[in-house]
Design a protein around this motif. Structure first.
Motif, PDB file in Angstrom:
ATOM      1  N   TRP A 291       0.842  -1.199   0.000  1.00  0.00           N
ATOM      2  CA  TRP A 291       0.000   0.000   0.000  1.00  0.00           C
ATOM      3  C   TRP A 291       0.878   1.250   0.000  1.00  0.00           C
ATOM      4  O   TRP A 291       0.574   2.233  -0.699  1.00  0.00           O
ATOM      5  N   VAL A 292       1.973   1.205   0.746  1.00  0.00           N
ATOM      6  CA  VAL A 292       2.897   2.347   0.771  1.00  0.00           C
ATOM      7  C   VAL A 292       3.505   2.565  -0.612  1.00  0.00           C
ATOM      8  O   VAL A 292       3.641   3.710  -1.070  1.00  0.00           O
ATOM      9  N   GLU A 293       3.854   1.492  -1.294  1.00  0.00           N
ATOM     10  CA  GLU A 293       4.373   1.609  -2.667  1.00  0.00           C
ATOM     11  C   GLU A 293       3.368   2.306  -3.577  1.00  0.00           C
ATOM     12  O   GLU A 293       3.731   3.210  -4.352  1.00  0.00           O
ATOM     13  N   LYS A 294       2.109   1.883  -3.499  1.00  0.00           N
ATOM     14  CA  LYS A 294       1.068   2.478  -4.347  1.00  0.00           C
ATOM     15  C   LYS A 294       0.894   3.968  -4.019  1.00  0.00           C
ATOM     16  O   LYS A 294       0.710   4.801  -4.921  1.00  0.00           O
ATOM     17  N   LEU A 295       0.907   4.284  -2.737  1.00  0.00           N
ATOM     18  CA  LEU A 295       0.760   5.692  -2.322  1.00  0.00           C
ATOM     19  C   LEU A 295       1.930   6.524  -2.819  1.00  0.00           C
ATOM     20  O   LEU A 295       1.750   7.658  -3.294  1.00  0.00           O
ATOM     21  N   THR A 296       3.124   5.979  -2.728  1.00  0.00           N
ATOM     22  CA  THR A 296       4.320   6.706  -3.179  1.00  0.00           C
ATOM     23  C   THR A 296       4.269   6.956  -4.682  1.00  0.00           C
ATOM     24  O   THR A 296       4.519   8.072  -5.159  1.00  0.00           O
ATOM     25  N   VAL A 297       3.910   5.929  -5.437  1.00  0.00           N
ATOM     26  CA  VAL A 297       3.769   6.079  -6.891  1.00  0.00           C
ATOM     27  C   VAL A 297       2.661   7.081  -7.215  1.00  0.00           C
ATOM     28  O   VAL A 297       2.762   7.841  -8.180  1.00  0.00           O
ATOM     29  N   GLY A 298       1.610   7.108  -6.376  1.00  0.00           N
ATOM     30  CA  GLY A 298       0.462   7.989  -6.621  1.00  0.00           C
ATOM     31  C   GLY A 298       0.664   9.428  -6.204  1.00  0.00           C
ATOM     32  O   GLY A 298      -0.243  10.250  -6.384  1.00  0.00           O
ATOM     33  N   GLY A 299       1.829   9.773  -5.634  1.00  0.00           N
ATOM     34  CA  GLY A 299       2.105  11.167  -5.300  1.00  0.00           C
ATOM     35  C   GLY A 299       1.940  11.525  -3.835  1.00  0.00           C
ATOM     36  O   GLY A 299       1.705  12.689  -3.497  1.00  0.00           O
ATOM     37  N   PHE A 300       2.070  10.523  -2.951  1.00  0.00           N
ATOM     38  CA  PHE A 300       1.965  10.763  -1.516  1.00  0.00           C
ATOM     39  C   PHE A 300       3.298  10.490  -0.828  1.00  0.00           C
ATOM     40  O   PHE A 300       4.139   9.747  -1.345  1.00  0.00           O
ATOM     41  N   LYS A 301       3.460  11.056   0.357  1.00  0.00           N
ATOM     42  CA  LYS A 301       4.560  10.693   1.244  1.00  0.00           C
ATOM     43  C   LYS A 301       3.959  10.238   2.572  1.00  0.00           C
ATOM     44  O   LYS A 301       2.885  10.693   2.970  1.00  0.00           O
ATOM     45  N   MET A 302       4.650   9.313   3.260  1.00  0.00           N
ATOM     46  CA  MET A 302       4.143   8.791   4.521  1.00  0.00           C
ATOM     47  C   MET A 302       4.601   9.694   5.673  1.00  0.00           C
ATOM     48  O   MET A 302       5.691  10.264   5.636  1.00  0.00           O
ATOM     49  N   VAL A 303       3.746   9.796   6.680  1.00  0.00           N
ATOM     50  CA  VAL A 303       3.997  10.689   7.811  1.00  0.00           C
ATOM     51  C   VAL A 303       3.867   9.911   9.116  1.00  0.00           C
ATOM     52  O   VAL A 303       2.914   9.146   9.297  1.00  0.00           O
ATOM     53  N   ASN A 304       4.806  10.114  10.026  1.00  0.00           N
ATOM     54  CA  ASN A 304       4.696   9.525  11.365  1.00  0.00           C
ATOM     55  C   ASN A 304       4.102  10.576  12.282  1.00  0.00           C
ATOM     56  O   ASN A 304       4.783  11.189  13.095  1.00  0.00           O
ATOM     57  N   GLY A 305       2.795  10.796  12.141  1.00  0.00           N
ATOM     58  CA  GLY A 305       2.136  11.844  12.906  1.00  0.00           C
ATOM     59  C   GLY A 305       0.968  11.343  13.723  1.00  0.00           C
ATOM     60  O   GLY A 305       0.051  12.101  14.039  1.00  0.00           O
ATOM     61  N   PHE A 306       0.963  10.059  14.074  1.00  0.00           N
ATOM     62  CA  PHE A 306      -0.177   9.481  14.781  1.00  0.00           C
ATOM     63  C   PHE A 306      -0.265   9.988  16.220  1.00  0.00           C
ATOM     64  O   PHE A 306       0.748  10.082  16.920  1.00  0.00           O
ATOM     65  N   LYS A 307      -1.483  10.288  16.633  1.00  0.00           N
ATOM     66  CA  LYS A 307      -1.749  10.764  17.988  1.00  0.00           C
ATOM     67  C   LYS A 307      -2.576   9.725  18.747  1.00  0.00           C
ATOM     68  O   LYS A 307      -3.321   8.953  18.150  1.00  0.00           O
ATOM     69  N   GLY A 308      -2.443   9.746  20.048  1.00  0.00           N
ATOM     70  CA  GLY A 308      -3.258   8.872  20.884  1.00  0.00           C
ATOM     71  C   GLY A 308      -2.847   7.416  20.853  1.00  0.00           C
ATOM     72  O   GLY A 308      -3.669   6.543  21.157  1.00  0.00           O
ATOM     73  N   VAL A 309      -1.580   7.143  20.504  1.00  0.00           N
ATOM     74  CA  VAL A 309      -1.105   5.759  20.496  1.00  0.00           C
ATOM     75  C   VAL A 309      -0.897   5.314  21.943  1.00  0.00           C
ATOM     76  O   VAL A 309      -0.132   5.945  22.679  1.00  0.00           O
ATOM     77  N   PRO A 310      -1.580   4.260  22.378  1.00  0.00           N
ATOM     78  CA  PRO A 310      -1.466   3.861  23.788  1.00  0.00           C
ATOM     79  C   PRO A 310      -0.092   3.295  24.112  1.00  0.00           C
ATOM     80  O   PRO A 310       0.563   2.682  23.267  1.00  0.00           O
TER      81      PRO A 310
END
Length: 346
Positions: A291-310
């Protein structure tokens, strides 16, 4: 399973019959026996009917769908915490906005979006939220609309239902809705994109979402390869995935009937993954890195911005961010069961 589909001898069929008989003895007390029974049920159409009707034994563990959904949302940690983390992260992103548009792909019965709308009550200055809910099943979509509209919010809520599979919708029309709504766009999908049957369509959907220029795109997907065309490897992936899920189910604070009802619920996925031919299958999960590969090819970058991780999810589940693959994984023992992905436009 290495004999699948054309090399099941009479001897191997008898072995499977003996295994089924063994599993049905003490079925309710053993996760491995329950799991093996579900796998045998799934492949019966390929090996021919057994003399034992396992459904008689499984029927006592059938639980009404609404009760199962309640257990999944409230008790099953992979669903409960994935919803909570994504919703908290969205609420953090839209702080300070007066209008927000949310495209919810696979809105289902609206449980996650209603919890999100509840959380957005704490966003100061928010005046309007437009929810575009995409869902192929009309009954679920109607239920989601009724649920959303039954609650009072301190801001205006507009719900726009779109009854369609995501790969079949007119994204130009969605773009017009987004433009008319105003405000930043947040796109969320939870356990929906793996139902898209063809890889080309998956790429097209991600590229179409990118064309909407969202502020954030969240994906929640099982981390397992059920797109695998080789049956034996797919069988191994499926068994390992659900073996670990069943071990977590065994720890839930619910009764034996509810636990085994959940296992039966997942048995439908097992039946789809290994019971159907390739063109019939619906549950075509992919590991998170794809899924990350598809997102990268599609013009996205991944972000480590998750909140509320227990700090501690309990049940022996570990939550950690995989910087290499760009996703937050929920891991039990050696298996990462589900992954959350937060993507932004490049």
């Amino acid at each position: 399973m290495q004999n699948y589909p054309d090399k099941f001898t009479e001897e191997s069929k008898l072995e499977i019959e003996a295994l089924l008989e063994h599993c049905l003895d003490g079925l309710g007390e053993s996760s491995e026996k329950f799991l093996a029974t579900l796998f045998i049920r799934a492949i019966r159409k390929h090996i021919g009917p057994t003399t034992i009707d396992e459904h008689i034994y499984l029927k006592r563990y059938e639980v009404p769908q609404i009760e199962l959904f309640n257990v999944l949302i409230q008790q099953f940690p992979f669903v409960r915490y994935s919803h909570s983390i994504v919703n908290q992260t969205i609420a953090d992103i839209v702080q300070g906005e007066s209008t927000v548009t949310i495209l919810d792909i696979g809105i289902g019965q609206g449980i996650q979006i209603v919890n999100l709308l509840e959380r957005l009550k704490r966003v100061s200055g928010l005046r309007k939220v437009v929810v575009i809910g995409v869902e192929p099943f009309e009954d679920a979509l109607n239920y989601a609309g009724e649920l959303i509209n039954s609650i009072n919010y301190p801001y205006n809520v507009e719900f726009i239902p779109v009854c369609s599979f995501i790969e079949a919708i007119d994204f130009a029309e969605i773009g017009n809705m987004v433009e008319a709504a105003g405000g930043p766009l947040i796109v969320n999908e939870s356990l929906a994109l793996h139902h898209i049957q063809h890889l080309n369509d998956r790429h097209k959907v991600i590229q179409s979402v990118r064309a909407l220029n969202p502020k954030a795109f969240f994906l929640t997907e099982p981390n397992v390869d059920h797109f695998e065309p080789d049956f034996f490897r797919r069988f191994q992936n499926c068994y390992n995935h659900f073996y670990h899920i069943f071990q977590v189910i065994d720890q839930l604070p619910v009764g034996v009937k509810e636990k085994n009802g959940l296992k039966l619920f997942f048995g439908r996925e097992i039946e789809d993954v290994i019971g159907g031919s390739d063109h019939e299958r619906f549950e075509k999960h992919e590991p998170s890195f794809r899924w990350v590969e598809k997102l990268t090819v599609g013009g996205f970058k991944m972000v480590n911005g998750f909140k509320g991780v227990p700090d501690d999810m309990g049940y022996g589940i570990k939550v950690d961010y995989d910087a290499f693959n760009g996703c937050l994984g929920f891991r039990f023992k050696t298996e990462t069961i589900i992954s959350l992905i937060h993507a932004e436009c490049i």
